[in-house]
Design an enzyme around this catalytic site. Structure first.
Site, PDB file in Angstrom:
ATOM      1  N   MET A 117       0.847  -1.197   0.000  1.00  0.00           N
ATOM      2  CA  MET A 117       0.000   0.000   0.000  1.00  0.00           C
ATOM      3  C   MET A 117       0.884   1.251   0.000  1.00  0.00           C
ATOM      4  SD  MET A 117      -3.481  -0.887   1.943  1.00  0.00           S
ATOM      5  CE  MET A 117      -2.935  -0.687   3.620  1.00  0.00           C
ATOM      6  N   GLY A 118       2.151   1.078  -0.348  1.00  0.00           N
ATOM      7  CA  GLY A 118       3.039   2.231  -0.495  1.00  0.00           C
ATOM      8  C   GLY A 118       3.605   2.738   0.815  1.00  0.00           C
TER       9      GLY A 118
ATOM     10  N   HIS B 125       9.145   1.255   2.914  1.00  0.00           N
ATOM     11  CA  HIS B 125      10.144   1.297   3.982  1.00  0.00           C
ATOM     12  C   HIS B 125      11.037   0.048   3.878  1.00  0.00           C
ATOM     13  CE1 HIS B 125       7.467  -1.550   5.868  1.00  0.00           C
ATOM     14  NE2 HIS B 125       6.483  -0.662   5.940  1.00  0.00           N
TER      15      HIS B 125
ATOM     16  N   HIS C 138       9.476  -3.404   3.200  1.00  0.00           N
ATOM     17  CA  HIS C 138       9.053  -3.613   1.808  1.00  0.00           C
ATOM     18  C   HIS C 138      10.275  -3.977   0.959  1.00  0.00           C
ATOM     19  CE1 HIS C 138       5.647  -0.657   2.877  1.00  0.00           C
ATOM     20  NE2 HIS C 138       5.050  -1.801   2.640  1.00  0.00           N
TER      21      HIS C 138
ATOM     22  N   GLY D 220       4.853 -10.280   4.294  1.00  0.00           N
ATOM     23  CA  GLY D 220       5.659 -10.216   5.511  1.00  0.00           C
ATOM     24  C   GLY D 220       4.948 -10.837   6.702  1.00  0.00           C
TER      25      GLY D 220
ATOM     26  N   VAL E 225      10.715  -7.344   9.730  1.00  0.00           N
ATOM     27  CA  VAL E 225      11.902  -6.478   9.764  1.00  0.00           C
ATOM     28  C   VAL E 225      11.620  -5.365  10.768  1.00  0.00           C
ATOM     29  CG1 VAL E 225      13.453  -5.029   8.393  1.00  0.00           C
ATOM     30  CG2 VAL E 225      12.326  -7.003   7.335  1.00  0.00           C
TER      31      VAL E 225
ATOM     32  N   SER F 233       4.134   1.320   7.568  1.00  0.00           N
ATOM     33  CA  SER F 233       3.845   2.631   6.962  1.00  0.00           C
ATOM     34  C   SER F 233       3.145   3.515   7.980  1.00  0.00           C
ATOM     35  CB  SER F 233       2.966   2.463   5.728  1.00  0.00           C
ATOM     36  OG  SER F 233       3.599   1.591   4.823  1.00  0.00           O
TER      37      SER F 233
HETATM   38  P1  AMP Z   1       1.620  -2.850   3.450  1.00  0.00           P
HETATM   39  O1  AMP Z   1       2.196  -1.853   2.484  1.00  0.00           O
HETATM   40  O2  AMP Z   1       1.620  -2.400   4.859  1.00  0.00           O
HETATM   41  O3  AMP Z   1       0.292  -3.395   2.977  1.00  0.00           O
HETATM   42  O4  AMP Z   1       2.614  -4.083   3.426  1.00  0.00           O
HETATM   43  C1  AMP Z   1       3.014  -4.707   2.225  1.00  0.00           C
HETATM   44  C2  AMP Z   1       3.740  -5.978   2.575  1.00  0.00           C
HETATM   45  O5  AMP Z   1       4.876  -5.667   3.392  1.00  0.00           O
HETATM   46  C3  AMP Z   1       2.866  -6.949   3.366  1.00  0.00           C
HETATM   47  O6  AMP Z   1       3.116  -8.262   2.916  1.00  0.00           O
HETATM   48  C4  AMP Z   1       3.353  -6.769   4.790  1.00  0.00           C
HETATM   49  O7  AMP Z   1       3.206  -7.916   5.581  1.00  0.00           O
HETATM   50  C5  AMP Z   1       4.841  -6.484   4.548  1.00  0.00           C
HETATM   51  N1  AMP Z   1       5.410  -5.777   5.703  1.00  0.00           N
HETATM   52  C6  AMP Z   1       5.026  -4.589   6.221  1.00  0.00           C
HETATM   53  N2  AMP Z   1       5.773  -4.289   7.319  1.00  0.00           N
HETATM   54  C7  AMP Z   1       6.622  -5.336   7.499  1.00  0.00           C
HETATM   55  C8  AMP Z   1       7.651  -5.631   8.456  1.00  0.00           C
HETATM   56  N3  AMP Z   1       7.960  -4.796   9.440  1.00  0.00           N
HETATM   57  N4  AMP Z   1       8.340  -6.794   8.294  1.00  0.00           N
HETATM   58  C9  AMP Z   1       8.044  -7.642   7.288  1.00  0.00           C
HETATM   59  N5  AMP Z   1       7.092  -7.419   6.366  1.00  0.00           N
HETATM   60  C10 AMP Z   1       6.393  -6.284   6.453  1.00  0.00           C
END
Ligand code: AMP
Length: 286
Positions: free
Chosen positions: A30-31, A34, A37, A148, A177, A187
């Site tokens: 979802m952008g 960090h 990602h 993640g 992470v 995010s």
């Molecule tokens: P999001 O942009 O928050 O929807 O996350 C996109 C992907 O990044 C998803 O598969 C999340 O599980 C993964 N993700 C976000 N934060 C972390 C983190 N701290 N460690 C590992 N994976 C992450």
């Protein structure tokens, strides 16, 4: 890196990779990109010949309009980060691409895995997640897709969806992470003011406390461990606990007596920002 905004433009590009028998790795996001990602992108680049990243803030997975409106959006910075990370295709669709006019098909997984943990306080959230991921899978048609473990419930649900729908996509669940002090990258961390950011470390500290109590002190009473975590977090002003649970994997059933493999999962509001985190412990292994 190609930035593509429509399905019509994406299809021929993907087809070219397919015709040339190149493996496609996909990282849906979802952008507000960090380092976590980036770890998913790195894994995809290692295992696949073409890496596609999508950025789409999916409205139907938010059950709170304010949360949707305040979700961080840094599309220009994201494009630069993705380019620097060596992403081949950045797919940034608009709502009209993902939800065409009169679209009324949703993908829903019934049963406990969607009703537990975040499913309790965010009704409809996983229906939104599964629907958008299913659509993105149909659009990108990857060989492997990277998620993640910070969002472990989501990863379990997506793996189930792929299995239930007989999809050939290999779901790769990658480790959480963390920032230097242990806070999991998210995010949503961008929405924390300085004082809140400092307080947010209590989430990881509570998880570490639980790990110590279970692995070192051999405490096996789940209520006792979660009780201590509640106490630790409640002492920090400006926090509100949504849930702290110790559950089995992959069924996410509440555990009373801790044995074998368990996940300690929690959602905590730091001010207005809801953060989630978890750790997995294997008591049998030590
Ligand atoms: P999001 O942009 O928050 O929807 O996350 C996109 C992907 O990044 C998803 O598969 C999340 O599980 C993964 N993700 C976000 N934060 C972390 C983190 N701290 N460690 C590992 N994976 C992450």
């Amino acid at each position: 890196m190609q930035i593509i905004k429509t399905i019509k433009d994406l299809r021929p590009v993907i087809n070219k990779y397919r015709i040339n028998k190149k493996s496609i790795g996909f990282v849906p996001t979802m952008g507000a990109l960090h380092p976590a990602h980036l770890s998913l992108i790195k894994a995809s680049k290692k295992e696949c010949e073409c890496t596609v990243v999508s950025i789409y803030v999916n409205p139907i997975q938010f059950n709170d309009k304010e949360d949707f409106d305040s979700y961080p959006r840094n599309f220009n910075a994201d494009a630069q980060i993705a380019r620097d990370a060596g992403v081949d295709i950045l797919f940034m669709p608009g709502d009209e691409e993902i939800y065409p006019k009169d679209s009324s098909t949703f993908v829903e997984i019934s049963g406990h895995v969607t009703n537990a943990l975040c499913g309790i306080s965010r009704p409809g959230h996983f229906r939104g997640v599964v629907t958008v991921v299913c659509k993105l899978f149909n659009i990108v048609q990857p060989d492997k897709a990277y998620f993640g473990m910070k969002d472990a419930q989501q990863g379990i649900i997506i793996s189930k969806m792929v299995n239930d729908l007989n999809s050939p996509i290999d779901i790769r669940l990658m480790p959480t992470v963390r920032e230097e002090d242990g806070l999991a990258y998210s995010s949503r961390n961008e929405n924390l003011i300085d004082e809140e950011r400092k307080k947010a470390v209590i989430i990881y500290q509570a998880l570490c406390h639980a790990k110590k109590r279970i692995m070192d002190d051999k405490e096996s009473d789940a209520m006792k461990v979660t009780g201590e975590m509640y106490e630790m977090i409640s002492k920090t002003e400006g926090t509100e606990i949504d849930y702290i649970s110790i559950v089995s994997l992959p069924k996410l059933e509440d555990v009373k007596k801790i044995k074998d493999q368990v996940m300690i999962a929690m959602a905590v509001f730091i001010g207005e920002t809801r953060l989630i985190d978890n750790i997995i412990l294997n008591v049998a292994k030590k």
